[in-house]
Design a protein around this motif. Structure first.
Motif, short mmCIF file in Angstrom:
data_model
loop_
_atom_site.label_atom_id
_atom_site.label_comp_id
_atom_site.label_asym_id
_atom_site.label_seq_id
_atom_site.Cartn_x
_atom_site.Cartn_y
_atom_site.Cartn_z
N UNK A 22 58.07 64.44 62.75
CA UNK A 22 59.12 65.23 62.11
C UNK A 22 58.60 66.01 60.91
N UNK A 23 57.61 65.48 60.21
CA UNK A 23 57.00 66.22 59.10
C UNK A 23 56.29 67.46 59.62
N UNK A 24 55.56 67.31 60.73
CA UNK A 24 54.89 68.47 61.34
C UNK A 24 55.92 69.49 61.80
N UNK A 25 57.03 69.01 62.36
CA UNK A 25 58.12 69.92 62.77
C UNK A 25 58.67 70.67 61.57
N UNK A 26 58.86 69.99 60.45
CA UNK A 26 59.34 70.65 59.24
C UNK A 26 58.35 71.70 58.75
N UNK A 122 65.38 69.42 56.04
CA UNK A 122 65.22 68.26 55.16
C UNK A 122 66.31 67.22 55.42
N UNK A 123 67.54 67.71 55.63
CA UNK A 123 68.65 66.80 55.92
C UNK A 123 68.41 66.05 57.22
N UNK A 124 67.95 66.75 58.26
CA UNK A 124 67.67 66.10 59.55
C UNK A 124 66.57 65.05 59.39
N UNK A 125 65.54 65.39 58.64
CA UNK A 125 64.43 64.45 58.45
C UNK A 125 64.91 63.18 57.75
N UNK A 126 65.65 63.33 56.67
CA UNK A 126 66.10 62.17 55.91
C UNK A 126 67.10 61.34 56.72
N UNK A 127 68.01 62.01 57.43
CA UNK A 127 69.05 61.30 58.15
C UNK A 127 68.53 60.56 59.38
#
Length: 256
Positions: A22-26, A122-127
């Motif tokens: 998900x970090x790479x996606x961001x 960022x919201x998707x990553x945290x959630x």
């Protein structure tokens, strides 16, 4: 009631993939939103991000709106200022002495969607990422010292805690008859009366956390063991490979 910017435990595609994926996606999303300067590509990226939140992460529209509403208000104000004051060549219409140009509208729209896209990712990553999994992925896969990775864990834990404490303070003040009041002077007093208890609670929680970590000898050793283990799944590899390939292709297409 679920709170914004807090891990939401459920079954979805984005919940199943590891945090590094998900970090790479961001990162891919961030690269794409900054290489395009017009409104249409930014709108497409924002729609894709929303689709990821709704379909792949199974986040409700209400939850997403609650997470980005402050940034949405900021973006609307920013959009108005950019439209009014950014110069252009092709005039659309005029409002008295103010002239609205097509270029300024396009630029303001692009910047607005850029802000919302980054904030939504960022919201998707945290959630969808358990803070414990984030720490383990950073230390085991990216080899970041666990003392630094733990600071991210603490931040992700403190944000929903502070939000919960803010609601308790607001409810307590309302019960005591010192709730929100109208008028500029009263609003300043409201902010002061609300922020001081929240700040004191945050400082007290930080001190307790620091003392607990000190008592447990946190950071005394260069490495530590973990009960949980994080592995990159096949679906995660496919997802990140697709986004990396798409990002590289669009960069090459953009600058050819």
């Amino acid at each position: 009631m679920s709170m914004a910017f807090q891990y939401q435990e459920k079954k979805s595609f984005m919940h199943d993939v590891d945090p590094i994926t998900k970090i790479v996606w961001m990162i891919c999303i961030s690269i794409l939103v900054f290489i395009y300067e017009t409104a249409i590509p930014q709108l497409v990226l924002f729609v894709i991000t929303l689709a990821t939140a709704f379909i792949l992460a199974r986040l409700s529209p209400k939850f997403v709106l609650r997470g980005i509403w402050i940034m949405l208000l900021f973006s609307i104000g920013f959009f108005i200022l950019q439209v009014l004051f950014v110069p252009g060549r092709t005039q659309l219409f005029s409002l008295g002495p103010l002239r609205i140009y097509m270029e300024s509208v396009d630029f303001a729209t692009a910047i607005t969607f850029r802000i919302l896209t980054i904030f939504t990712t960022s919201l998707v990553f945290v959630a969808t990422s358990d803070p414990r999994d984030i720490v383990i992925s950073l230390t085991k896969q990216l080899k970041i010292p666990y003392r630094y990775a733990y600071s991210i864990f603490v931040a992700l834990r403190f944000v929903p805690t502070l939000e919960s404490e803010a609601r308790v303070i607001e409810a307590a003040q309302t019960i005591r008859g010192v709730g929100k009041q109208k008028g500029l002077k009263n609003k300043v007093e409201n902010i002061k009366r609300f922020s001081l208890p929240l700040l004191m609670g945050a400082l007290r929680r930080v001190r307790i956390t620091a003392n607990t970590m000190e008592a447990k000898g946190y950071g005394a050793y260069s490495d530590r063991t973990y009960i949980r283990s994080i592995k990159i799944s096949k679906k995660g590899i496919g997802f990140v490979a697709l986004w990396m390939a798409l990002t590289v292709y669009l960069i090459v297409l953009k600058f050819m």
